[in-house]
Design a protein around this motif. Structure first.
Motif, PDB file in Angstrom:
ATOM      1  N   UNK A  54       0.822  -1.146  -0.116  1.00  0.00           N
ATOM      2  CA  UNK A  54       0.091   0.007   0.083  1.00  0.00           C
ATOM      3  C   UNK A  54       0.791   1.292   0.170  1.00  0.00           C
ATOM      4  N   UNK A  55       2.052   1.340   0.686  1.00  0.00           N
ATOM      5  CA  UNK A  55       3.130   2.296   0.826  1.00  0.00           C
ATOM      6  C   UNK A  55       3.522   2.541  -0.471  1.00  0.00           C
ATOM      7  N   UNK A  56       3.855   1.522  -1.183  1.00  0.00           N
ATOM      8  CA  UNK A  56       4.478   1.687  -2.448  1.00  0.00           C
ATOM      9  C   UNK A  56       3.636   2.140  -3.625  1.00  0.00           C
ATOM     10  N   UNK A  57       2.403   1.736  -3.420  1.00  0.00           N
ATOM     11  CA  UNK A  57       1.386   2.145  -4.508  1.00  0.00           C
ATOM     12  C   UNK A  57       0.950   3.541  -4.028  1.00  0.00           C
ATOM     13  N   UNK A  58       0.942   4.286  -2.788  1.00  0.00           N
ATOM     14  CA  UNK A  58       0.717   5.580  -2.411  1.00  0.00           C
ATOM     15  C   UNK A  58       1.852   6.396  -3.012  1.00  0.00           C
ATOM     16  N   UNK A  59       3.091   6.085  -2.931  1.00  0.00           N
ATOM     17  CA  UNK A  59       4.221   6.742  -3.282  1.00  0.00           C
ATOM     18  C   UNK A  59       4.121   6.741  -4.967  1.00  0.00           C
ATOM     19  N   UNK A  60       3.783   5.655  -5.531  1.00  0.00           N
ATOM     20  CA  UNK A  60       3.762   5.763  -7.005  1.00  0.00           C
ATOM     21  C   UNK A  60       2.359   6.747  -7.505  1.00  0.00           C
ATOM     22  N   UNK A  61       1.593   6.813  -6.740  1.00  0.00           N
ATOM     23  CA  UNK A  61       0.267   7.694  -7.305  1.00  0.00           C
ATOM     24  C   UNK A  61       1.171   9.101  -7.084  1.00  0.00           C
ATOM     25  N   UNK A  62       1.820   9.637  -5.797  1.00  0.00           N
ATOM     26  CA  UNK A  62       2.229  10.883  -5.862  1.00  0.00           C
ATOM     27  C   UNK A  62       3.523  11.100  -6.956  1.00  0.00           C
ATOM     28  N   UNK A  75       8.424   7.978 -16.287  1.00  0.00           N
ATOM     29  CA  UNK A  75       7.811   7.084 -16.893  1.00  0.00           C
ATOM     30  C   UNK A  75       7.421   5.980 -16.047  1.00  0.00           C
ATOM     31  N   UNK A  76       6.605   5.055 -16.286  1.00  0.00           N
ATOM     32  CA  UNK A  76       6.135   4.071 -15.491  1.00  0.00           C
ATOM     33  C   UNK A  76       7.343   2.933 -15.181  1.00  0.00           C
ATOM     34  N   UNK A  77       7.944   2.901 -15.868  1.00  0.00           N
ATOM     35  CA  UNK A  77       9.395   2.159 -15.561  1.00  0.00           C
ATOM     36  C   UNK A  77      10.121   2.722 -14.447  1.00  0.00           C
ATOM     37  N   UNK A  78      10.443   4.261 -14.659  1.00  0.00           N
ATOM     38  CA  UNK A  78      11.150   5.062 -13.628  1.00  0.00           C
ATOM     39  C   UNK A  78      10.458   4.872 -12.416  1.00  0.00           C
ATOM     40  N   UNK A  79       9.274   5.091 -12.294  1.00  0.00           N
ATOM     41  CA  UNK A  79       8.214   4.948 -11.046  1.00  0.00           C
ATOM     42  C   UNK A  79       8.461   3.673 -10.238  1.00  0.00           C
ATOM     43  N   UNK A  80       8.279   2.516 -11.123  1.00  0.00           N
ATOM     44  CA  UNK A  80       8.080   1.196 -10.814  1.00  0.00           C
ATOM     45  C   UNK A  80       9.719   0.864  -9.928  1.00  0.00           C
ATOM     46  N   UNK A  81      10.765   1.373 -10.479  1.00  0.00           N
ATOM     47  CA  UNK A  81      12.052   1.326  -9.775  1.00  0.00           C
ATOM     48  C   UNK A  81      12.244   2.268  -8.549  1.00  0.00           C
ATOM     49  N   UNK A  82      11.582   3.181  -8.423  1.00  0.00           N
ATOM     50  CA  UNK A  82      11.677   4.344  -7.523  1.00  0.00           C
ATOM     51  C   UNK A  82      10.636   3.817  -6.328  1.00  0.00           C
ATOM     52  N   UNK A  83       9.780   3.081  -6.664  1.00  0.00           N
ATOM     53  CA  UNK A  83       8.887   2.567  -5.474  1.00  0.00           C
ATOM     54  C   UNK A  83       9.143   1.268  -5.207  1.00  0.00           C
ATOM     55  N   UNK A  84      10.450   0.601  -5.507  1.00  0.00           N
ATOM     56  CA  UNK A  84      10.699  -0.737  -4.940  1.00  0.00           C
ATOM     57  C   UNK A  84      10.091  -2.060  -5.790  1.00  0.00           C
ATOM     58  N   UNK A  85       9.316  -1.783  -6.804  1.00  0.00           N
ATOM     59  CA  UNK A  85       8.620  -2.904  -7.441  1.00  0.00           C
ATOM     60  C   UNK A  85       9.573  -3.702  -8.439  1.00  0.00           C
ATOM     61  N   UNK A  86      10.707  -3.314  -8.766  1.00  0.00           N
ATOM     62  CA  UNK A  86      11.846  -3.915  -9.516  1.00  0.00           C
ATOM     63  C   UNK A  86      11.329  -3.953 -10.928  1.00  0.00           C
TER      64      UNK A  86
END
Length: 301
Positions: A245-253, A261-272
């Motif tokens: 939930x915290x990772x998703x909330x940070x991604x929304x921000x 890009x979505x790839x950059x956001x994925x890496x920045x929020x720990x999704x790999x």
């Protein structure tokens, strides 16, 4: 005496922690009943043990311990056990114990074929409830003590063999007599607010990195087993779900306030990976990250 098919070799059920006294194994090769006696120390978090797919594992602790079962990626606290208790794990269960004080435990691996046609509904319930049970049977307790003593004194397996079988037989009798009682339910206390604050701060500062249950427990200052139970009592959520939930909330921000890009956001929020990010995001937000981003932009406009 019941005849049980012989296997190619016995199934190991436990190993001792490095630096401890070596476990004593007493194996009944003909019946595939395997007994292991291990010494435990206060504070030990035992290595996870997989129950064989064709057996039930019975644990008899001498010393106070907490027992947990692995559920997906989390550990579910099953309750506390001590001398006079038995805990049964079903085939393919993964179990670990955390010891409150020094002690020993006897672990018996019993083939599922051993129970066929010889088990009461009450005993079946005991084997499936996944909670420590106080067996309340003095004879069973004496048999367990005698087997553990024989392991320490390195007595020949010819003497230990009938003891192992007697313990299992006595457990069947005790279950049929309805003498085994479930341990009183204990509701875990909620995680203290100051510990929760440490966990929240740690998670938010490390969202771009892998965060494990052990990391979160360390931030709280307690053991992983205690942390998982207390965190859920405080929030109603499993630690892993809170982390997502915290990772998703940070991604929304980031999607709302940056052009990443979505790839950059994925890496920045720990999704790999972007694929994992999109899968988890849709599960929590009800739409893909791209759809969510478009809907926010339209709403703002």
């Amino acid at each position: 005496m019941l005849s049980v098919p012989a296997p190619a070799r016995p199934v190991p059920v436990a190993s001792t922690h490095p630096g401890w006294a070596e476990a004593a194994d007493l194996t009944m090769l003909r019946t595939r009943l395997t007994a292991t006696v291990s010494m435990r120390r206060a504070g030990d978090l035992g290595a996870p043990v997989l129950t064989p797919s064709d057996a039930v594992v019975l644990r008899f602790p001498f010393g106070r311990c907490r027992i947990a079962l692995k559920a997906d990626t989390d550990w579910r606290h099953c309750g506390e056990a001590a001398a006079g208790f038995v805990f049964a794990s079903a085939p393919n269960d993964v179990v670990r114990t955390e010891w409150v004080n020094d002690g020993e435990e006897l672990i018996l691996t019993v083939p599922t074929s051993y129970w066929q046609g010889r088990i009461s509904d009450r005993m079946l319930a005991i084997l499936s409830r996944k909670k420590p049970c106080r067996h309340g049977d003095a004879m069973l307790q004496q048999l367990v003590k005698l087997l553990m003593q024989s392991a320490h004194e390195d007595i020949q397996s010819a003497f230990a063999r009938p003891l192992v079988q007697a313990i299992v037989e006595r457990l069947i009798v005790a279950g049929a007599d309805d003498r085994i009682r479930r341990a009183p339910a204990r509701h875990p206390q909620a995680l203290a607010s100051y510990r929760m604050a440490h966990v929240i701060r740690y998670v938010r500062e490390h969202l771009a990195e892998p965060v494990t249950l052990e990391n979160m427990a360390h931030a709280a200052g307690i053991s992983p087993m205690h942390f998982a139970a207390q965190f859920r009592a405080a929030t109603g959520k499993r630690p892993h779900h809170y982390l997502l939930e915290e990772r998703v909330a940070r991604a929304m921000e980031l999607m709302r306030h940056t052009s990443w890009t979505l790839c950059q956001i994925a890496l920045a929020t720990g999704f790999g990976t972007q694929a994992h990010f999109c899968t988890v995001f849709k599960r929590y937000a009800g739409m893909t990250p791209r759809e969510w981003r478009i809907s926010v932009a339209v709403h703002v406009a």
